[in-house]
Structures are given as structure tokens and as C-alpha cells.
Write a protein that holds these residues in place. Structure first.
Motif, PDB file in Angstrom:
ATOM      1  N   LYS A 180       7.244  17.237 -19.772  1.00  0.00           N
ATOM      2  CA  LYS A 180       7.571  17.735 -21.037  1.00  0.00           C
ATOM      3  C   LYS A 180       9.256  16.840 -21.195  1.00  0.00           C
ATOM      4  O   LYS A 180       9.493  16.588 -22.244  1.00  0.00           O
ATOM      5  N   ALA A 181       9.687  16.760 -20.244  1.00  0.00           N
ATOM      6  CA  ALA A 181      10.898  16.052 -20.343  1.00  0.00           C
ATOM      7  C   ALA A 181      10.775  14.397 -21.036  1.00  0.00           C
ATOM      8  O   ALA A 181      11.378  14.029 -21.806  1.00  0.00           O
ATOM      9  N   ALA A 182       9.759  14.028 -20.265  1.00  0.00           N
ATOM     10  CA  ALA A 182       9.305  12.601 -20.643  1.00  0.00           C
ATOM     11  C   ALA A 182       8.900  12.627 -22.186  1.00  0.00           C
ATOM     12  O   ALA A 182       8.918  11.643 -22.758  1.00  0.00           O
ATOM     13  N   MET A 183       8.173  13.586 -22.558  1.00  0.00           N
ATOM     14  CA  MET A 183       7.829  13.747 -23.988  1.00  0.00           C
ATOM     15  C   MET A 183       8.861  14.322 -24.887  1.00  0.00           C
ATOM     16  O   MET A 183       8.826  14.069 -25.972  1.00  0.00           O
ATOM     17  N   PHE A 194       2.368  24.250 -21.161  1.00  0.00           N
ATOM     18  CA  PHE A 194       1.950  23.027 -21.247  1.00  0.00           C
ATOM     19  C   PHE A 194       2.384  22.026 -22.643  1.00  0.00           C
ATOM     20  O   PHE A 194       2.566  20.862 -22.774  1.00  0.00           O
ATOM     21  N   VAL A 195       2.254  23.132 -23.720  1.00  0.00           N
ATOM     22  CA  VAL A 195       2.301  22.313 -25.026  1.00  0.00           C
ATOM     23  C   VAL A 195       3.499  22.693 -25.580  1.00  0.00           C
ATOM     24  O   VAL A 195       3.870  24.083 -25.822  1.00  0.00           O
ATOM     25  N   PRO A 196       4.352  21.653 -25.970  1.00  0.00           N
ATOM     26  CA  PRO A 196       5.679  22.011 -26.674  1.00  0.00           C
ATOM     27  C   PRO A 196       5.409  23.062 -28.290  1.00  0.00           C
ATOM     28  O   PRO A 196       4.395  22.738 -28.688  1.00  0.00           O
ATOM     29  N   GLU A 245       2.094  23.372 -30.953  1.00  0.00           N
ATOM     30  CA  GLU A 245       1.200  24.320 -30.720  1.00  0.00           C
ATOM     31  C   GLU A 245       0.118  24.474 -31.877  1.00  0.00           C
ATOM     32  O   GLU A 245      -1.093  24.963 -31.635  1.00  0.00           O
ATOM     33  N   GLY A 246       0.619  24.411 -33.091  1.00  0.00           N
ATOM     34  CA  GLY A 246      -0.469  24.535 -34.430  1.00  0.00           C
ATOM     35  C   GLY A 246      -1.340  23.697 -34.134  1.00  0.00           C
ATOM     36  O   GLY A 246      -2.818  23.780 -34.565  1.00  0.00           O
ATOM     37  N   VAL A 247      -1.077  22.358 -33.884  1.00  0.00           N
ATOM     38  CA  VAL A 247      -1.854  21.290 -34.059  1.00  0.00           C
ATOM     39  C   VAL A 247      -2.898  21.312 -32.835  1.00  0.00           C
ATOM     40  O   VAL A 247      -4.305  21.366 -33.233  1.00  0.00           O
ATOM     41  N   ASP A 295       6.949  15.729 -31.360  1.00  0.00           N
ATOM     42  CA  ASP A 295       5.780  16.220 -32.191  1.00  0.00           C
ATOM     43  C   ASP A 295       4.606  14.867 -31.980  1.00  0.00           C
ATOM     44  O   ASP A 295       3.730  14.911 -32.951  1.00  0.00           O
ATOM     45  N   ASN A 296       4.856  14.313 -31.013  1.00  0.00           N
ATOM     46  CA  ASN A 296       3.868  12.934 -30.869  1.00  0.00           C
ATOM     47  C   ASN A 296       2.674  13.495 -30.083  1.00  0.00           C
ATOM     48  O   ASN A 296       2.756  13.719 -28.783  1.00  0.00           O
ATOM     49  N   MET A 297       1.577  13.447 -30.695  1.00  0.00           N
ATOM     50  CA  MET A 297       0.159  13.853 -30.068  1.00  0.00           C
ATOM     51  C   MET A 297      -0.108  12.972 -28.992  1.00  0.00           C
ATOM     52  O   MET A 297      -0.631  13.584 -28.160  1.00  0.00           O
ATOM     53  N   MET A 298      -0.041  11.628 -29.127  1.00  0.00           N
ATOM     54  CA  MET A 298      -0.417  10.839 -28.162  1.00  0.00           C
ATOM     55  C   MET A 298       0.343  10.949 -26.951  1.00  0.00           C
ATOM     56  O   MET A 298      -0.020  10.742 -25.642  1.00  0.00           O
ATOM     57  N   MET A 299       1.792  11.285 -27.106  1.00  0.00           N
ATOM     58  CA  MET A 299       2.517  11.507 -26.053  1.00  0.00           C
ATOM     59  C   MET A 299       2.125  12.746 -25.299  1.00  0.00           C
ATOM     60  O   MET A 299       1.993  12.795 -23.901  1.00  0.00           O
ATOM     61  N   LEU A 300       1.685  13.674 -25.828  1.00  0.00           N
ATOM     62  CA  LEU A 300       1.082  15.214 -25.248  1.00  0.00           C
ATOM     63  C   LEU A 300       0.171  14.676 -24.341  1.00  0.00           C
ATOM     64  O   LEU A 300      -0.092  14.996 -23.117  1.00  0.00           O
TER      65      LEU A 300
END
Length: 147
Positions: free
Chosen positions: A55-58, A123-125, A129-131, A63-68
Motif C-alpha cells: 500500500k505504501a508503494a502505491m 487490500f484496497v485503498p 473501493e467503488g471501482v 487512485d491508479n488501478m494499474m498500481m493496485l
């Protein structure tokens, strides 16, 4: 004379390498059990450390889906692997997504909804969450965030 020979079609078709393996369904009790076990795994210190690092790296692009997908999903898959395997899901990101989708089929159950939300929050920032809810609900689910 100038006709090309017809290639004979075989009835034996090879398995499609791109076709996802069939993933299991979960009963309400199985969904509760699986989510509870997943939450227990995420609370283990070594797993918490892995998730916090991802999560820190992200955090630079929250809000970048690819980073997730690149940073958090592989760690989440690794952390959840014992539960995925125990309940018959493939031990990969596809299995993780199928597992979450299988638990979401019981989202009308308040306990499952609360457990699912708790698990995903690990897991999800919040910004995504909505996406994620819309992705997992898919067109059949009306694209409404489930938990």
C-alpha cells in the motif's frame, strides 16, 4: 485440378489456454468461514507488514488501478493463498477475484457484507473501493458496489 484440399476439422479440441478454470461456488456458511479465515491471515504480523509495504508503494498514485493490480494484488493473492486453496480456488489473482466474487453473491447477508468490507479494506485503498466493487459486481450485478 486447381482446388486446394479441404482441411479436415477435428472434433478433438485442445483446452483453451486463455480460458479461466472453473472456480467453485460458496454457500453462505462457507463464505463466512472463508472470509473469517482471510481476515485472520491479514492480521498476522508478517502479512500486515507485506500489505502495508504494498500500500505504501502505491500511495504515490492512490487512485491508479494499474498500481493496485501490480503492487497490491500479488501480495493479497500470496496472503490469501491458504484460503483460496482450501476452498478450491486457483492460487492466483484470478482465483482471488473469483473468491471475492463468490463471497459477494451473499452480500445480502449482513455478516458476510461486514466481513467482506473488512477483508477488502485491508487490500484496497479507499479511493478505489467503488471501482473495485463495480468491477467485481460486473454487468450482471448492475455494477453496484457490493460491500
Amino acid at each position: 485440378p486447381g482446388a486446394t484440399p479441404q482441411r479436415r476439422q477435428s472434433n478433438m479440441s485442445a483446452p483453451n489456454a486463455f480460458e479461466a478454470p472453473k472456480q467453485p461456488e460458496l454457500s453462505k456458511d462457507q463464505a463466512k468461514d472463508a472470509l473469517t479465515q482471510t481476515i485472520e491471515l491479514t492480521k498476522q504480523p508478517e502479512n500486515m507488514a507485506k500489505m502495508e509495504a504494498a500500500k505504501a508503494a502505491m500511495a504515490a498514485q492512490p487512485d491508479n488501478m494499474m498500481m493496485l493490480m501490480m503492487m497490491v494484488m500479488p501480495v493479497a493473492t500470496q496472503v490469501c493463498m491458504p484460503v483460496l486453496q482450501k476452498f478450491g480456488f486457483t492460487a492466483d489473482q484470478g482465483g482471488l477475484m473469483a473468491y471475492v466474487a463468490a463471497t459477494m453473491k451473499h452480500k445480502d447477508d449482513a455478516e458476510i457484507a461486514a466481513l467482506g468490507k473488512e477483508m477488502r479494506s485491508t487490500f484496497v485503498p479507499e479511493a478505489l473501493e467503488g471501482v473495485i466493487g463495480m468491477m467485481l459486481a460486473g454487468p450482471a450485478g448492475g455494477g453496484v458496489p457490493a460491500f
